[in-house]
Design an enzyme around this catalytic site. Structure first.
Site, mmCIF file in Angstrom:
data_model
loop_
_atom_site.group_PDB
_atom_site.id
_atom_site.type_symbol
_atom_site.label_atom_id
_atom_site.label_comp_id
_atom_site.label_asym_id
_atom_site.label_seq_id
_atom_site.Cartn_x
_atom_site.Cartn_y
_atom_site.Cartn_z
ATOM 1 N N TYR A 111 -10.922 89.213 -41.286
ATOM 2 C CA TYR A 111 -10.549 88.097 -40.404
ATOM 3 C C TYR A 111 -10.844 86.712 -40.990
ATOM 4 C CZ TYR A 111 -10.094 91.879 -37.030
ATOM 5 O OH TYR A 111 -9.721 93.037 -36.392
ATOM 6 N N PRO B 138 -10.746 89.874 -26.942
ATOM 7 C CA PRO B 138 -12.101 90.322 -27.216
ATOM 8 C C PRO B 138 -12.518 90.259 -28.683
ATOM 9 C CG PRO B 138 -10.690 92.170 -26.598
ATOM 10 C CD PRO B 138 -9.931 90.914 -26.316
ATOM 11 N N ASN B 139 -13.745 89.877 -28.872
ATOM 12 C CA ASN B 139 -14.423 89.817 -30.170
ATOM 13 C C ASN B 139 -14.013 88.631 -31.029
ATOM 14 O OD1 ASN B 139 -15.971 92.307 -29.828
ATOM 15 N ND2 ASN B 139 -13.970 93.308 -29.906
ATOM 16 N N ALA C 62 -7.879 93.497 -29.462
ATOM 17 C CA ALA C 62 -7.744 94.946 -29.230
ATOM 18 C C ALA C 62 -6.864 95.266 -28.015
ATOM 19 C CB ALA C 62 -9.123 95.574 -29.062
ATOM 20 N N ILE D 143 -4.424 87.733 -36.713
ATOM 21 C CA ILE D 143 -4.940 87.143 -37.952
ATOM 22 C C ILE D 143 -4.678 88.102 -39.111
ATOM 23 C CG2 ILE D 143 -7.068 86.409 -39.108
ATOM 24 C CD1 ILE D 143 -8.071 85.686 -36.167
ATOM 25 N N SER D 144 -4.971 89.365 -38.894
ATOM 26 C CA SER D 144 -4.780 90.375 -39.942
ATOM 27 C C SER D 144 -3.370 90.947 -39.865
ATOM 28 C CB SER D 144 -5.808 91.502 -39.764
ATOM 29 O OG SER D 144 -5.585 92.179 -38.541
ATOM 30 N N ASN E 52 -3.403 85.831 -28.939
ATOM 31 C CA ASN E 52 -3.936 86.896 -29.784
ATOM 32 C C ASN E 52 -4.745 87.788 -28.847
ATOM 33 O OD1 ASN E 52 -5.222 88.633 -31.453
ATOM 34 N ND2 ASN E 52 -5.926 87.101 -32.921
ATOM 35 N N ARG F 221 -3.266 100.471 -34.594
ATOM 36 C CA ARG F 221 -2.991 99.019 -34.496
ATOM 37 C C ARG F 221 -1.511 98.696 -34.704
ATOM 38 N NH1 ARG F 221 -8.251 96.728 -34.584
ATOM 39 N NH2 ARG F 221 -9.649 98.058 -35.771
ATOM 40 N N HIS G 143 -3.174 96.623 -28.173
ATOM 41 C CA HIS G 143 -2.816 98.023 -28.382
ATOM 42 C C HIS G 143 -3.059 98.896 -27.153
ATOM 43 C CE1 HIS G 143 -3.040 96.287 -32.339
ATOM 44 N NE2 HIS G 143 -4.344 96.134 -32.247
HETATM 45 C C1 DHK Z 1 -7.797 91.192 -33.813
HETATM 46 C C2 DHK Z 1 -8.492 92.259 -33.342
HETATM 47 O O1 DHK Z 1 -9.691 92.102 -32.796
HETATM 48 C C3 DHK Z 1 -7.977 93.631 -33.466
HETATM 49 O O2 DHK Z 1 -8.367 94.453 -32.388
HETATM 50 C C4 DHK Z 1 -6.463 93.684 -33.630
HETATM 51 C C5 DHK Z 1 -6.403 91.298 -34.296
HETATM 52 C C6 DHK Z 1 -6.013 92.702 -34.687
HETATM 53 C C7 DHK Z 1 -6.113 90.255 -35.361
HETATM 54 O O3 DHK Z 1 -5.730 90.595 -36.481
HETATM 55 O O4 DHK Z 1 -6.242 89.065 -35.056
HETATM 56 O O5 DHK Z 1 -6.080 94.990 -33.960
#
Ligand code: DHK
Length: 149
Positions: free
Chosen positions: A24, A11-12, A78, A102-103, A75, A112, A81
């Site tokens: 990101y 998601p996102n 969210a 990514i992070s 990946n 996280r 977690h």
């Molecule tokens: C991406 C997300 O959207 C977060 O919910 C994760 C992850 C970390 C990323 O770092 O790619 O906590």
């Protein structure tokens, strides 16, 4: 025939490049997909690159990967977690799995720091930016070659 690797994004991540670029980065998911296709082809791999905001869709793709994929790079965003359901589906996949973030999730909020997915992953990339996908593909090529010896 080159082996197929699923690269799944949760998601996102469709908003990559627009959402919190300080965390990101400014590359879009289309940029990441393009780079993954190039790196995979250099490694003799094929990729199926997918993104969904829906947990059930990610699970359906993991089930599909059971039929035709030599590995999964995921990946879960969210869902990393929160999702026992994604963990269960990955537990039903017999080939290598690599988790990508990514992070650097360990530098961020405590919620996280825990991943349901890590227990089934051969390895975890976190904090390497979008380059983490390419590094994961390089490692996946090694794991796939070892599995086919
Ligand atoms: C991406 C997300 O959207 C977060 O919910 C994760 C992850 C970390 C990323 O770092 O790619 O906590």
């Amino acid at each position: 025939m080159s082996k197929l690797i699923y690269i799944l994004n949760g998601p996102n991540l469709n908003l990559l490049g627009k959402r919190q670029p300080e965390i990101y980065g400014s590359e879009t998911l289309a940029d990441v997909e393009r780079d993954c296709i190039r790196v995979a082809s250099d490694l003799g791999l094929q990729v199926r690159f997918l993104q969904s905001n829906a947990e059930h869709q990610l699970i359906d793709w993991i089930h599909e990967a059971r039929e035709d994929a030599a590995g999964i790079i995921i990946n879960p965003a969210a869902y990393t977690h929160t999702s026992v359901a994604i963990l269960d589906s990955l537990n039903a996949f017999d080939n290598p799995i690599i988790e990508v973030h990514i992070s650097n999730v360990h530098k961020r909020e405590p919620f996280r720091h825990h991943s349901y997915v890590s227990s089934v992953a051969s390895g975890v990339m976190a904090g390497f930016g979008t380059q983490g996908y390419q590094l994961a593909l390089q490692r996946m090529a090694v794991l796939v070659a070892a599995a086919n010896k």
